[in-house]
Design an enzyme around this catalytic site. Structure first.
Site, PDB file in Angstrom:
ATOM      1  N   HIS A 378     -89.979 -28.231   2.736  1.00 25.18           N
ATOM      2  CA  HIS A 378     -89.221 -27.630   1.604  1.00 25.18           C
ATOM      3  C   HIS A 378     -89.760 -25.705   2.318  1.00 25.18           C
ATOM      4  O   HIS A 378     -89.046 -25.236   1.331  1.00 25.18           O
ATOM      5  CB  HIS A 378     -89.945 -27.381   0.484  1.00 25.18           C
ATOM      6  CG  HIS A 378     -88.904 -28.720  -0.229  1.00 25.18           C
ATOM      7  ND1 HIS A 378     -87.920 -28.710  -0.807  1.00 25.18           N
ATOM      8  CD2 HIS A 378     -89.624 -30.010  -0.276  1.00 25.18           C
ATOM      9  CE1 HIS A 378     -87.246 -30.298  -1.448  1.00 25.18           C
ATOM     10  NE2 HIS A 378     -88.640 -30.559  -1.030  1.00 25.18           N
ATOM     11  N   LYS A 569     -85.307 -17.242 -11.411  1.00 20.66           N
ATOM     12  CA  LYS A 569     -85.511 -17.290 -10.535  1.00 20.66           C
ATOM     13  C   LYS A 569     -87.163 -17.313 -10.705  1.00 20.66           C
ATOM     14  O   LYS A 569     -87.088 -16.693 -10.938  1.00 20.66           O
ATOM     15  CB  LYS A 569     -84.744 -17.910  -8.483  1.00 20.66           C
ATOM     16  CG  LYS A 569     -84.779 -16.339  -8.602  1.00 20.66           C
ATOM     17  CD  LYS A 569     -84.423 -16.388  -6.763  1.00 20.66           C
ATOM     18  CE  LYS A 569     -82.443 -16.605  -7.203  1.00 20.66           C
ATOM     19  NZ  LYS A 569     -82.201 -17.507  -6.544  1.00 20.66           N
ATOM     20  N   ARG A 570     -87.705 -18.464 -10.002  1.00 23.39           N
ATOM     21  CA  ARG A 570     -90.218 -17.180  -9.555  1.00 23.39           C
ATOM     22  C   ARG A 570     -89.233 -15.916  -9.034  1.00 23.39           C
ATOM     23  O   ARG A 570     -88.271 -16.204  -8.433  1.00 23.39           O
ATOM     24  CB  ARG A 570     -90.071 -18.342  -8.851  1.00 23.39           C
ATOM     25  CG  ARG A 570     -90.564 -20.081  -9.122  1.00 23.39           C
ATOM     26  CD  ARG A 570     -91.387 -19.678 -10.494  1.00 23.39           C
ATOM     27  NE  ARG A 570     -92.737 -19.421 -10.625  1.00 23.39           N
ATOM     28  CZ  ARG A 570     -93.822 -20.558 -10.761  1.00 23.39           C
ATOM     29  NH1 ARG A 570     -93.683 -21.519 -10.748  1.00 23.39           N
ATOM     30  NH2 ARG A 570     -94.808 -19.137 -10.608  1.00 23.39           N
ATOM     31  N   LYS A 575     -87.666 -13.584  -2.076  1.00 29.09           N
ATOM     32  CA  LYS A 575     -86.252 -13.951  -3.545  1.00 29.09           C
ATOM     33  C   LYS A 575     -85.700 -11.833  -4.126  1.00 29.09           C
ATOM     34  O   LYS A 575     -84.837 -12.191  -3.973  1.00 29.09           O
ATOM     35  CB  LYS A 575     -86.951 -14.441  -4.818  1.00 29.09           C
ATOM     36  CG  LYS A 575     -86.970 -15.784  -3.892  1.00 29.09           C
ATOM     37  CD  LYS A 575     -87.307 -16.984  -5.939  1.00 29.09           C
ATOM     38  CE  LYS A 575     -87.962 -18.226  -5.665  1.00 29.09           C
ATOM     39  NZ  LYS A 575     -86.758 -19.035  -4.919  1.00 29.09           N
ATOM     40  N   THR A 677     -81.345 -24.174  -5.182  1.00 28.89           N
ATOM     41  CA  THR A 677     -80.387 -24.862  -5.919  1.00 28.89           C
ATOM     42  C   THR A 677     -79.534 -24.004  -7.351  1.00 28.89           C
ATOM     43  O   THR A 677     -78.630 -24.907  -7.842  1.00 28.89           O
ATOM     44  CB  THR A 677     -80.836 -26.453  -6.332  1.00 28.89           C
ATOM     45  OG1 THR A 677     -81.751 -25.482  -6.783  1.00 28.89           O
ATOM     46  CG2 THR A 677     -81.448 -27.630  -5.394  1.00 28.89           C
ATOM     47  N   LYS A 681     -76.042 -24.402  -8.884  1.00 28.18           N
ATOM     48  CA  LYS A 681     -75.522 -24.710 -10.656  1.00 28.18           C
ATOM     49  C   LYS A 681     -74.521 -23.486 -10.886  1.00 28.18           C
ATOM     50  O   LYS A 681     -73.879 -23.949 -11.476  1.00 28.18           O
ATOM     51  CB  LYS A 681     -76.670 -24.676 -11.030  1.00 28.18           C
ATOM     52  CG  LYS A 681     -78.188 -26.133 -11.099  1.00 28.18           C
ATOM     53  CD  LYS A 681     -79.267 -25.998 -11.686  1.00 28.18           C
ATOM     54  CE  LYS A 681     -80.149 -26.143 -11.274  1.00 28.18           C
ATOM     55  NZ  LYS A 681     -81.586 -26.145 -10.799  1.00 28.18           N
TER      56      LYS A 681
END
Length: 843
Positions: A378, A569-570, A575, A677, A681
Site C-alpha cells: 500500500h 484526507k490524512r 499529500k 480512493t 468518491k
C-alpha cells in the site's frame, strides 16, 4: 426531535431505494415497538432518542440474522474456497443506513419511522462511527467486505476489535487536540460476541528442540474473544462475517507469579494482557516499532489462523469434528489476503502450525503457505515500511524468529545459486537487515511467502516492480500484479448521494448499483439540457444542505453559491496540504491587491487528522486554521474567499462533504500516493479533480480524458530528474514573486501575530528539507487553479464535464477490483445468484 419532512417532500421518494409495501411498513413498526418496549426501555417511562436508534437498529438487525445464518449454512453445504481478508484496520463508519440500503429496507423504515412521529435522519446521526482505521487502508478494507458479499464470495474479514478507534479530533486555538474515541460506551447493536470460539494466543516463552519435534513452551497466554459483525451484500441475501478479536486475560493470568499471596495485584495485572486490543495505533504511512503493536499484529494472526484451520478441518455447519486431516488441499480451500505488511506474521505462523503442530514436512509446508498467502502493498514511502528489531522478536516470538531465519536462508541460497558472487544483491534481498540493530523487513517476508504481490494503482504497481521490489521482480516477475483500488457504489453513491443516484436511475435504470460500468450510458446525456439542469440542481441542493450542516455544527456561515474546493484526507507532507495553503494565500493577496475586481467566490475546505506524534502535520493544521482566521475576518475579502478546517474528519462526515464538493484536490507529489480512493468518491459524486499524475489520478484521467480533469505539475520522471539534479527550493522562492510574498507572510508572523515565530519550522522545512517539492509545482498549480476559475464561470460547460466524469467513473468500483482479485489471485468466481431469503425453502 426535529419536525419530520413535509408530506410534499416525502412524496419524492427515491426510486432506487425501492417502493415500500404497506406490509413491510407495518412489520417494521411492529418490530420497532416491540424492541422499544420490551428490549430497551424496560423500567423507564420515557424513551430517549438513543433508545429509538437502538430499537430501529435491532429491528433492521432482525432482517439480517436469518440471512446471516442461511449464508453460513449455504457455504458449509457448497464447501467453496473461502477468502480471508486480514487487516489491522477496518474503517467501517456507520452501519444502520448501509444495512437498510443493502437489504432494500430504507423506504419501509423511513415510512414507519415517519408514521411514529420520528425522523430517520436524526436517528441515523446518533450512531457512533466504527472508526477502526486511520484512512485509505482501513476504508478500502470496508469497501472490499461490501463488494465480496455483493459478489457472493465466501469471504471473511478478520481484524481487531479496538476498544478505542481513531481518536476524535478537537481544534483548540487552532491546534489539534486528541480525545479518546470511546465508540463502545453505549454498546454496539451490530456485533455478536462469540465466547464459544475463544482461542489462546501465546507470547514469550522459549523453544525446545526434541526428538518428537519443536516445542514452544513456557509461554504467556492471552485469550482472543471473537465478535462477529454481519456484512450484507446488496439485495442478494448474502450476509458475510467480519470477525474482530478482543483480548482477554485467562483466569490464571499472572496468579502463579504472585506466590506471596498478592492476589489483588495479580488480578489488576490482567490489564497488561487486555491492552492488546485497547487502542488503534493512529499512524498512517508511518511505522512505529512498539512492542504492543507487534503484539497486536501477532494476536490477530494467531487467532485468525486457528479459526481458519478449524473451519478447513470441519466442513459441516455447526460441527467442530475434523473432516479433513490432510493439508494437501489447503490452498484449494483457503485464500489469505494480507492487507499491507501488518498481518505478515501469517507466513511464519502458518509454517509453525503446519510443521510443529500438524507435522507437515517443511518443504511441503512452505509450498502450502506460499500458495495460500497473497500480499497487497500500500505504500512506497520508506518510513512506512515495517522493520522490526530482531531482539524484540527473540523475546516475544522466539519460534517465529527461528522460522524466519530458516526461510531467509532458503531464499538466499536460491538467489545465490541464480546470481553467484552477487553479495550486494543478497544484502538487498535478505529478509534480515544487518546493521547496528538487526531488523526483519516484513515487506520482504511478505514477498517471499506469497504467490501474488500487488500494488493498488497501475502507476504504483509499476513503481513496486521497478524500484521498491525490483530485485524480487527480476527473480519472479509472474508473481507481481496490479489491482487498482475501488470504492463501493452502495455507500459512496446510493447512500450518501440519493438525489444523484435517483436522476441517474431515471436515465439508465438501476443496474449501475451492482455494475458501475453502466454509468457509461450517461455519455448519451452530456448535451441533454434537462439532465444538465438536474445534475446541477442536485449538486446545489447538496451544497445548501452541507452549508446548513456547517452552520449548525461548526457555527461557520459560508456562501453556498461559492465554489466548494475540498481537500479531505490524512494530514501528511506528501499529500501537500501546504500547496493548497499557498494557493489560498495567493488568492487572498490578489483580492487584497485589487478588491474591486470580480473574483470567483471560493470556500476552501481542508479536513483530516494528524498522527499525534507527527509534529509537521500538526503545524500544517495550525497553519490552515491561522490562514482561515485572517482571511475569514478580513472585511475586504467578504464572501469571495473562505478557508475552513473541517474538524474531526471521519466516514460519516465524508458522506456529507463529498456529495457537496465542486472541486476535489488530489495534489500529492507524483510517485508518492499509492492509489487514493477519496479521488474516486469525489469523481462519482460529481466533483472535478485538480491533481497531479499520481496514484489512481492517472487512470481517472485515462478514463475521462485528461482534458476533463485539471492535471498539473511534475510527472514521476520529472521528479526523478529533479532528484538527480538536486531540488533547490530557494530558486523557486526567488523567481516567483507571489510565492515569495506568501512564504514571507508565513515567516514574518502575518498569520500568527501573537506568535510571529510560530511557523518557523514549516518555512524552514519548505526552504531546506522538503522531500515533496512543494515549490516545484507551485507555479503550475496556481495556473491550473486559474483554469478552474474560468470553467466555473461557465456553469453549463462545468456540468457537462461533471457528467462526463461521473459517466467515466465506472472502473473505480470495488466490485471490479474484487472480481479481479477473485479471478487472478484467489482462483474463485464471483456469483450473481442470490441465496433464497429466509422465508423461502433453501432448495
Amino acid at each position: 426531535m426535529a419536525a419530520p419532512l413535509s408530506d410534499g417532500d416525502r412524496r419524492k421518494q427515491i426510486s432506487v431505494r425501492g417502493i415500500a409495501g404497506l406490509g413491510d411498513v407495518a412489520e417494521v413498526r411492529k418490530s420497532f415497538n416491540r424492541h422499544l418496549h420490551f428490549t430497551l426501555v424496560k423500567d423507564r417511562n420515557v424513551a430517549t432518542p438513543r433508545d429509538y436508534y437502538f430499537a430501529l437498529a435491532h429491528t433492521v438487525r432482525d432482517h439480517l440474522v436469518g440471512r446471516w445464518i442461511r449464508t453460513q449454512q449455504h457455504y458449509y453445504e457448497r464447501d467453496p474456497k473461502r477468502i480471508y481478508y486480514l487487516s489491522l484496520e477496518f474503517y467501517m463508519g456507520r452501519t444502520l443506513q448501509n444495512t437498510m440500503v443493502n437489504l432494500g429496507l430504507q423506504n419501509a423504515c423511513d415510512e414507519a419511522i415517519y408514521q411514529l412521529g420520528l425522523d430517520l435522519e436524526e436517528l441515523e446521526e446518533i450512531e457512533e462511527d466504527a472508526g477502526l482505521g486511520n484512512g485509505g487502508l482501513g476504508r478500502l478494507a470496508a469497501c472490499f467486505l461490501d463488494s465480496m458479499a455483493t459478489l457472493g464470495l465466501a469471504a471473511y474479514g478478520y481484524g481487531i476489535r479496538y476498544e478505542f478507534g481513531i481518536f476524535n479530533q478537537k481544534i483548540v486555538d487552532g491546534w489539534q487536540v486528541e480525545e479518546a474515541d470511546d465508540w463502545l460506551r453505549y454498546g454496539n447493536p451490530w456485533e455478536k460476541a462469540r465466547p464459544e470460539y475463544m482461542l489462546p494466543v501465546h507470547f514469550y516463552g522459549r523453544v525446545e528442540h526434541t526428538p518428537e519435534g519443536v516445542k514452544w513452551i513456557d509461554t504467556q497466554i492471552v485469550l482472543a474473544m471473537p465478535y462477529d459483525t454481519p456484512v450484507p451484500g446488496y439485495k442478494n441475501n448474502t450476509v458475510n462475517t467480519m470477525r474482530l478479536w478482543s483480548a482477554k486475560a485467562p483466569n490464571d493470568f499472572n496468579l502463579q507469579e504472585f506466590n506471596m499471596g498478592d492476589y489483588i495485584e495479580a488480578v489488576l495485572d490482567r490489564n497488561l494482557a487486555e491492552n492488546i486490543s485497547r487502542v488503534l495505533y493512529p499512524n498512517d504511512n508511518f511505522f512505529e516499532g512498539k512492542e504492543l503493536r507487534l503484539k497486536q499484529e501477532y494476536f490477530v494472526v494467531a487467532a485468525t489462523l486457528q479459526d481458519i484451520i478449524r473451519r478447513f478441518k470441519s466442513s459441516k455447519f455447526g460441527c467442530r469434528d475434523p473432516v479433513r486431516t490432510c493439508f494437501e488441499t489447503f490452498p484449494d480451500k483457503v485464500a489469505i489476503q494480507l492487507n499491507d505488511t501488518h498481518p505478515a506474521l501469517s507466513i511464519p505462523e502458518l509454517m509453525r502450525i503446519l510443521v510443529d503442530v500438524e507435522k507437515v514436512d517443511w518443504d511441503k509446508a512452505w509450498e502450502i503457505t506460499k500458495r495460500t498467502c497473497a500480499y497487497t502493498n500500500h505504500t512506497v514511502l520508506p518510513e512506512a515500511l515495517e522493520r522490526w528489531p530482531v531482539s524484540m522478536f527473540e523475546k516475544l516470538l522466539p519460534r517465529h524468529l527461528e522460522i524466519i531465519y530458516a526461510l531467509n536462508q532458503m531464499h538466499l541460497d536460491h538467489v545465490a545459486a541464480l546470481y553467484p558472487g552477487d553479495i550486494d544483491r543478497l544484502r538487498r534481498m535478505s529478509v534480515i537487515e544487518e546493521g547496528d540493530c538487526k531488523r526483519i523487513n516484513m515487506a520482504h517476508l511478505c514477498v517471499i511467502g506469497s504467490h501474488a504481490v500487488n500494488g493498488v494503482a497501475r502507476i504504483h504497481s509499476d513503481i513496486v516492480k521497478n524500484s521498491v521490489f525490483k530485485d524480487f521482480y527480476e527473480l519472479e516477475p509472474e508473481k507481481f500484479q496490479n489491482k487498482t483500488n475501488g470504492i463501493t457504489p452502495r455507500r459512496w453513491l446510493l447512500l450518501c448521494n440519493p438525489g444523484l443516484a435517483d436522476i441517474i436511475a431515471e436515465k439508465i435504470g438501476e443496474s449501475f448499483i451492482t455494475d458501475l460500468s453502466q454509468l457509461k450510458k450517461l455519455l448519451d446525456f452530456i448535451d441533454n439540457e434537462a439532465f444538465i439542469r438536474d445534475v446541477a440542481k442536485v449538486k446545489q441542493e447538496n451544497k445548501l444542505k452541507f452549508a446548513a450542516y456547517l452552520e449548525e455544527q461548526y457555527k461557520v456561515k459560508i456562501n453556498p453559491m461559492s465554489m466548494f474546493d475540498v481537500q479531505v484526507k490524512r494530514i501528511h507532507e506528501y499529500k501537500r496540504q501546504l500547496l493548497n495553503c499557498l494557493h489560498a494565500i495567493t488568492l487572498y493577496n490578489r483580492i487584497r491587491c485589487n478588491p474591486s475586481k470580480s473574483f470567483v467566490p471560493r470556500t476552501i475546505m481542508i479536513g483530516g487528522k494528524a498522527a499525534p506524534g507527527y509534529h509537521m502535520a500538526k503545524m500544517i493544521i495550525k497553519l490552515i486554521t491561522s490562514i482561515g482566521e485572517v482571511i475569514n475576518n478580513d472585511p475586504y475579502v467578504g464572501d469571495k474567499l473562505k478557508v475552513i478546517f473541517l474538524e474531526n474528519y471521519r466516514v460519516s462526515l465524508a458522506e456529507k462533504v463529498i456529495p457537496a464538493a465542486d472541486l476535489s484536490q488530489q495534489i500529492s507529489t507524483a510517485g508518492t500516493e499509492a492509489s487514493g480512493t477519496g479521488n474516486m468518491k469525489f469523481m462519482v459524486n460529481g466533483a472535478l479533480t485538480i491533481g497531479t499524475m499520481d496514484g489512481a489520478n492517472v487512470e481517472m484521467a485515462e478514463e475521462a480524458g485528461e482534458e476533463n480533469l485539471f492535471i498539473f505539475g511534475m510527472r514521476v520522471e520529472d521528479v526523478e530528474a529533479l532528484d538527480r539534479k538536486g531540488y533547490n527550493a530557494r530558486e523557486y522562492y526567488e523567481s516567483l514573486p507571489e510565492l515569495r510574498q506568501a512564504i514571507d507572510q508565513i515567516s514574518s508572523g502575518f498569520f500568527s501575530p501573537r506568535d510571529p515565530g510560530c511557523f518557523r519550522d514549516v518555512v524552514n522545512m519548505l526552504m531546506y528539507h522538503d522531500r515533496f517539492k512543494v515549490f516545484a509545482d507551485y507555479e503550475a498549480y496556481i495556473k491550473c487553479q486559474g483554469q478552474v476559475d474560468q470553467l466555473f464561470m461557465d456553469p453549463r460547460e462545468w456540468t457537462r464535464k461533471v457528467i462526463r466524469n461521473i459517466a467515466c467513473s465506472g472502473k473505480f468500483s470495488s466490485d471490479r477490483t474484487i472480481t479481479e482479485y477473485a479471478r487472478e489471485i484467489w482462483g474463485v468466481e464471483p456469483s450473481a445468484t442470490a441465496i433464497p431469503p429466509p422465508n423461502l425453502p433453501r432448495n
